[in-house]
Design an enzyme around this catalytic site. Structure first.
Site, PDB file in Angstrom:
ATOM      1  N   GLY A 197       0.856  -1.186   0.000  1.00  0.00           N
ATOM      2  CA  GLY A 197       0.000   0.000   0.000  1.00  0.00           C
ATOM      3  C   GLY A 197       0.884   1.224   0.000  1.00  0.00           C
ATOM      4  CB  CYS A 213       5.356  -4.030   0.330  1.00  0.00           C
ATOM      5  SG  CYS A 213       6.117  -2.428   0.037  1.00  0.00           S
ATOM      6  CE1 TYR A 214       1.036   1.285   5.461  1.00  0.00           C
ATOM      7  CE2 TYR A 214      -0.587  -0.483   5.516  1.00  0.00           C
ATOM      8  CZ  TYR A 214      -0.128   0.743   5.965  1.00  0.00           C
ATOM      9  OH  TYR A 214      -0.832   1.419   6.939  1.00  0.00           O
ATOM     10  CG  HIS A 261       6.239  -5.941  -4.128  1.00  0.00           C
ATOM     11  ND1 HIS A 261       4.932  -5.763  -3.747  1.00  0.00           N
ATOM     12  CD2 HIS A 261       6.901  -4.824  -3.772  1.00  0.00           C
ATOM     13  CE1 HIS A 261       4.792  -4.571  -3.195  1.00  0.00           C
ATOM     14  NE2 HIS A 261       5.977  -3.976  -3.198  1.00  0.00           N
ATOM     15  CD  GLU A 311       3.403  -8.786  -4.982  1.00  0.00           C
ATOM     16  OE1 GLU A 311       4.124  -9.494  -4.253  1.00  0.00           O
ATOM     17  OE2 GLU A 311       3.158  -7.601  -4.738  1.00  0.00           O
ATOM     18  CB  SER A 356     -19.578 -10.239 -27.586  1.00  0.00           C
ATOM     19  OG  SER A 356     -18.513 -10.922 -26.943  1.00  0.00           O
ATOM     20  N   GLY A 357     -19.238 -13.299 -28.898  1.00  0.00           N
ATOM     21  CA  GLY A 357     -18.247 -14.094 -29.628  1.00  0.00           C
ATOM     22  C   GLY A 357     -16.893 -14.036 -28.944  1.00  0.00           C
ATOM     23  N   GLY A 358     -16.755 -13.133 -27.970  1.00  0.00           N
ATOM     24  CA  GLY A 358     -15.512 -13.047 -27.199  1.00  0.00           C
ATOM     25  C   GLY A 358     -15.431 -14.204 -26.214  1.00  0.00           C
ATOM     26  CB  VAL A 359     -12.609 -15.373 -24.086  1.00  0.00           C
ATOM     27  CG1 VAL A 359     -12.293 -16.631 -23.311  1.00  0.00           C
ATOM     28  CG2 VAL A 359     -11.607 -15.158 -25.189  1.00  0.00           C
ATOM     29  CG  ASP A 360     -14.538 -12.540 -20.596  1.00  0.00           C
ATOM     30  OD1 ASP A 360     -13.675 -13.434 -20.543  1.00  0.00           O
ATOM     31  OD2 ASP A 360     -14.285 -11.338 -20.405  1.00  0.00           O
ATOM     32  CB  SER A 361     -20.147 -13.293 -23.993  1.00  0.00           C
ATOM     33  OG  SER A 361     -19.667 -13.376 -25.305  1.00  0.00           O
ATOM     34  CE  LYS A 370     -10.266 -12.335 -21.649  1.00  0.00           C
ATOM     35  NZ  LYS A 370     -11.506 -11.560 -21.804  1.00  0.00           N
TER      36      LYS A 370
END
Ligand code: XMP
Length: 514
Positions: free
Chosen positions: A56, A83-84, A170, A172, A224-229, A370
């Site tokens: 932070g 860190c913080y 960090h 990560e 939409s044809g995208g990955v998520d939908s 994702k």
């Protein structure tokens, strides 16, 4: 759903999503929650296997800085402060935190004590990513120092008996060479997780719980044809079959063949049970976009037209019980769940709810990142080319054609983009590029082809390396690939006589052209 969980307590750091992704990559489920919104009682109920305090921007000794009740250290749950978060642990437990005369920033040589469980199997001299000015100057009682650098006397500390660990760097961030191993040690050795976060069980459990929730209700999804939908639609189709209706608006601004590809998967000849409605709205879009050159005006028209078409379809269908949204976990974090809630996200179907008569929104992907959505998609048997599809903006090619959109220009950019994708795949570099596409500039220039003068358009190729799409660097595509793409575009795409490669980073550029 009973599953192991790591709680990430968000103190406003910039890498919080990254911590969550790394933990998930270890096959352990985790959630990011703002320290302000989670009480000790909530934590007891969540019963996490471990807690991670994020970084932070503040200094712990300032009154207005984020703090947490001391009792959190008495819950008997392992804690890792980053860190913080490490300074907060030291400060709250009676140690001392000071400001250094200069910051320690970037790749840093760190000496660690690998008798610590956190550093098991890590090299004694390793490289970590530092980004701090404050530092722990005195340990709390019962703690020992387990890492230091040339300028930072306590780069890590721990109290093994109480399962409390803290690192100033960090783990990560990719620049911390052995960071993933450290996080894995935390979740497996210290928190004793078994690693039960697997996409096959997520998919199975989600289908069952969707089925239970929806009962015999009707569900509507904007595809939409995208990955998520696409992944959301398949999950629902597996859960409730024909109770699901998907509306797919082909606005004529999709990539080459994309409309037909979506129909092949989700339409009546595809493998899934659902009602599929394709609206071919190309002409309608081109008519509305005629003569419009201003980017925001184009975006607005494309968005409004989508809502209008969806509304018309929704009216035909009548009231439904549920409306599906492809929200994913970064949207959830960014929309204010965590402390670092500032980044605007793009929503393909923003504005839809007000035009549909429905009772409740369901977001079957709201817990996934994702890459997890993609893995869930593969688990569900969705074709690889669809699951690995490039990110594609809601307004589609409309914002990759600079200036006025016409059917002819759409054809040029579709064909050029298709060649570019084909050659990148052929060269085996498509997987390592964050996002890449062709755009049609509004520039015409003189060329010579055969014995003839040409006066045609220029295609701009773009490719970026990015992990978050908020910042990006232009990718160094091999010269021979660029040359092949250029030769093919000029030879095969009528109306184009010049190809440019965009090397602008973001910022100052954006990824898209409009
Ligand atoms: P920019 O151009 O802002 O793009 O650097 C960042 C990422 O967002 C995508 N993008 C959009 N996605 N609707 C979307 O769904 C939009 O209006 C939109 N505009 C940009 C872009 O493709 C990139 O991945």
């Amino acid at each position: 759903m009973e599953r192991e969980m790591i709680l990430i307590l968000d103190f406003g750091g910039q890498y919080n999503q990254l911590i969550a992704r790394r933990v998930r990559e270890c096959h352990v489920y985790c959630e990011v929650h703002s320290y302000e919104k989670v009480t000790l009682d909530d934590i007891r109920k969540m019963a996490p296997k471990g807690i991670i305090f994020t970084g932070g921007p503040n200094s712990v000794y300032e009154e207005t800085s984020p703090h947490y009740q001391k009792e959190i250290f008495e819950l008997g749950i392992p804690i890792l402060g980053i860190c913080y978060g490490s300074q907060l642990m030291a400060y709250t437990l009676g140690g001392e935190v000071k400001t250094a005369p200069t910051s320690e920033y970037g790749h840093t040589d760190v000496e660690i004590d690998n008798t610590s469980k956190l550093f098991a199997g890590i090299h004694e001299k390793t490289v970590c990513w530092m980004s701090h000015t404050d530092y722990i100057s005195a340990l709390p009682e019962g703690f020992r120092m387990t890492a230091h650098t040339d300028v930072c006397p306590i780069a890590a500390m721990e109290c093994e008996e109480r399962d409390l660990y803290a690192v100033q760097f960090h783990p990560e961030v990719v620049h911390t060479r052995e960071g993933v191993k450290m996080l894995s040690n935390f979740v497996y050795i210290i928190c004793r997780c078994s690693g039960d976060w697997k996409m096959d069980s997520f998919v199975e459990q989600t289908i069952l719980s969707l089925r239970e929730k929806i009962g015999d209700g009707k569900v509507l999804c904007a595809l939409s044809g995208g990955v998520d939908s696409s992944v959301a639609a398949v999950l629902l189709s597996k859960a409730v079959g024909k109770q699901l209706t998907c509306v797919f608006v082909d606005h004529g601004l999709l990539r080459k063949n994309e409309g037909d590809e979506v129909e092949a998967v989700f339409g009546p000849d595809g493998p899934y049970e659902l009602n599929f409605i394709r609206v071919n709205a190309q002409e309608r879009y081109y008519a509305r976009l005629a003569g419009v050159t201003e980017p925001e005006a184009k975006r607005k028209i494309i968005g409004e037209e989508f809502i209008r078409i969806f509304e018309e379809e929704a009216k035909k269908i009548g009231a439904v019980d549920y409306l599906v949204q492809g929200t994913i976990y970064p949207d959830v974090i960014e929309s204010g769940l965590g402390k670092s809630a500032v980044i605007k996200s793009h929503h393909n179907v923003g504005g839809l709810p007000s035009v549909v008569d429905f009772k409740e929104i369901i977001e079957p992907l709201r817990l996934l990142f994702k890459d997890e959505v993609r893995r869930a998609g593969l688990e569900l048997g969705i074709p690889k080319n669809l699951v690995n599809r490039q990110p594609f903006p809601g307004p589609g090619l409309g914002i990759r054609i600079i200036g006025e959109v016409t059917a002819e220009k759409v054809r040029m950019v579709q064909e050029a983009d298709y060649i570019y994708r084909e050659e990148n795949a052929q060269a085996g570099i498509d997987d390592r590029l964050g996002q890449y596409f062709a755009a049609l500039t509004n520039m015409r220039s003189v060329g010579v082809m055969g014995d003839f003068r040409t006066y045609d358009y220029a295609i701009a190729l773009r490719a970026v390396d990015t992990s978050d799409f908020m910042t990006a660097e232009a990718s160094e595509i091999p010269w021979d690939v660029l040359k092949r793409v250029t030769t093919r575009i000029i030879g095969e795409v009528k109306g184009v006589n010049r190809v440019l490669y965009d090397i602008t980073s973001k910022p100052p550029g954006t990824i898209e052209f409009e």
